[in-house]
Design an enzyme around this catalytic site. Structure first.
Site, mmCIF file in Angstrom:
data_model
loop_
_atom_site.group_PDB
_atom_site.id
_atom_site.type_symbol
_atom_site.label_atom_id
_atom_site.label_comp_id
_atom_site.label_asym_id
_atom_site.label_seq_id
_atom_site.Cartn_x
_atom_site.Cartn_y
_atom_site.Cartn_z
ATOM 1 N N GLU A 202 0.805 -1.220 0.000
ATOM 2 C CA GLU A 202 0.000 0.000 0.000
ATOM 3 C C GLU A 202 0.839 1.272 0.000
ATOM 4 O OE1 GLU A 202 -4.166 -1.675 1.842
ATOM 5 O OE2 GLU A 202 -2.927 -0.435 3.153
ATOM 6 N N GLU B 21 -6.165 -7.394 -2.362
ATOM 7 C CA GLU B 21 -6.799 -7.395 -1.040
ATOM 8 C C GLU B 21 -8.261 -6.991 -1.194
ATOM 9 O OE1 GLU B 21 -5.069 -5.221 2.172
ATOM 10 O OE2 GLU B 21 -2.993 -5.748 1.662
#
Length: 399
Positions: free
Chosen positions: A174, A294
């Site tokens: 991320e 995800e």
């Protein structure tokens, strides 16, 4: 090794669409003999429902059970734990995406690198995002990458960079650089680090680890962002994935943290538009696969139910299959996250224990069967669009 051909993954000349999972803490539990068995259980459960790719951390910087205790100083016992994770994945015929650092403070991340720079090198850094621009910190990261990629597994005697068990490397979980909303700092870092990884290991696939936010260079796409805040993360889905050496795009999906903690059908509407916009961009602008690495919904959210989570998973799975049947870029997805029983203390609210939720287990298993049949029967005629009637007819009914 799994490779890429245009906007699809391939393995031995056949398509390789994937169904996968996340379990980030595998190395941590493998480092303790009393919990190592949970790693094996996780892979057993994943294999039983046909999951083919797992994603986990190949980092833990400073702190408890650190892999890297300080720059280039490693705990050999923890490294052997990572070796065990890779070897168990290999034994269960599951490939791994290994992430190399965290954007967040959990397990060290870029904040720990900045701390090391201040304490060990006498720097005077004030922002976590100095990680992306300061030469000393970039050298720390490059050294870590080199160490992991050149690691010889103590269980298999195979060097990581030569091991087909590894599906791909991930530059950062991320990645964000809010100190520079223009995205320039992060883009330069991605280009530099992608070159570094490919210099050491030109054979494995490589991805950035992005959440999929659209930035200032694509204002027409920002309508798909979940909120205005996400457009200021210093990332840009299209620009970042055009960096030389990046093989496929990644996207995360968390409507319960991005939109609202009140579970509702707006989640499903967001997932539909979020997935389609990124599949379209991967098809038309990037020419590469996109993996939704995800996705999930927390059981801590208001109005949560297993039935709704199953609906969310169904929605994601059907979008992947719809893309696959058109020869599109939707390469697969990875549920966040798969748990065995007995590790509730690691639960962040998103744990899926298959033995407790048979309906969810059945959905995952059916998707795996659909993908397996599709991969094995599809002959990829006419520009990689599947026109094999045997393939289409053999797929189980829609979820």
């Amino acid at each position: 090794m799994v490779a890429r051909k245009g906007n699809q993954f391939v393995l031995g000349g056949q398509p390789f669409y994937l169904n996968g999972f996340n379990t980030y803490w595998l190395m941590i539990l493998a480092a303790d003999n009393s919990t190592r068995g949970k790693v094996t259980e996780t892979f057993e459960y994943a294999s039983a429902v046909g999951l083919t790719v797992g994603r986990t951390w190949a980092f833990n910087d400073g702190g408890w059970r650190a892999l890297q205790k300080s720059p280039s100083l490693y705990d050999e016992d923890v490294f052997k734990a990572l070796d065990f994770v890779v070897s168990e994945a290999r034994r269960h015929r599951i490939r791994l995406i290994l992430s190399l650092i965290n954007n967040w403070e959990d397990f060290g991340g870029k904040a720990q690198y900045v701390k090391w720079g201040n304490e060990a090198a006498g720097l005077n850094l004030t922002s976590e995002d100095d990680f992306f621009t300061h030469p000393t910190l970039k050298d720390y990261y490059k050294a870590h990458v080199k160490t992991v990629l050149n690691r010889v597994n103590t269980f298999t005697n195979i060097t990581y960079k030569d091991d087909p068990t590894i599906f791909a490397w991930e530059l950062m979980n991320e990645a964000q650089c809010r100190a520079d909303p223009s995205g320039n700092s992060l883009q330069v870092w991605i280009e530099e680090m992608a070159f570094h990884v490919k210099t050491i290991d030109p054979n494995h696939l490589l991805e950035v680890g992005l959440e999929g936010f659209y930035g200032p260079l694509t204002p027409d796409r920002q309508q798909f962002n979940p909120n205005t805040f996400s457009g200021q993360a210093g990332t840009d889905f299209i620009r970042n994935h055009r960096a030389l050496g990046i093989d496929f795009a990644t996207v995360h999906m968390y409507p319960d943290t991005w939109i609202s903690t009140n579970v509702s059908n707006t989640y499903l509407q967001f997932v539909e538009s979020w997935m389609q916009s990124h599949i379209d961009d991967a098809d038309k602008m990037l020419g590469m696969p996109v993996v939704f690495t995800e996705f999930g919904v927390s059981e801590k959210d208001h109005n949560f139910s297993v039935k709704f989570r199953d609906s969310l998973i169904n929605t994601v799975y059907n979008n992947i299959m719809n893309s696959a049947m058109k020869g599109g870029s939707g390469g697969g997805c990875l549920l966040w996250q798969l748990f065995p029983e007995g590790v509730d203390y690691m639960n962040d609210g998103y744990s899926v224990v298959l033995t407790k939720y048979p309906s969810t287990s059945n959905i995952i298993s059916l998707q795996s069967k659909r993908i397996k049949i599709f991969n094995s029967k599809c002959s990829w005629i006419s520009h990689w669009i599947c026109r094999n009637k045997e393939c289409v007819d053999a797929l189980p009914e829609e979820l």
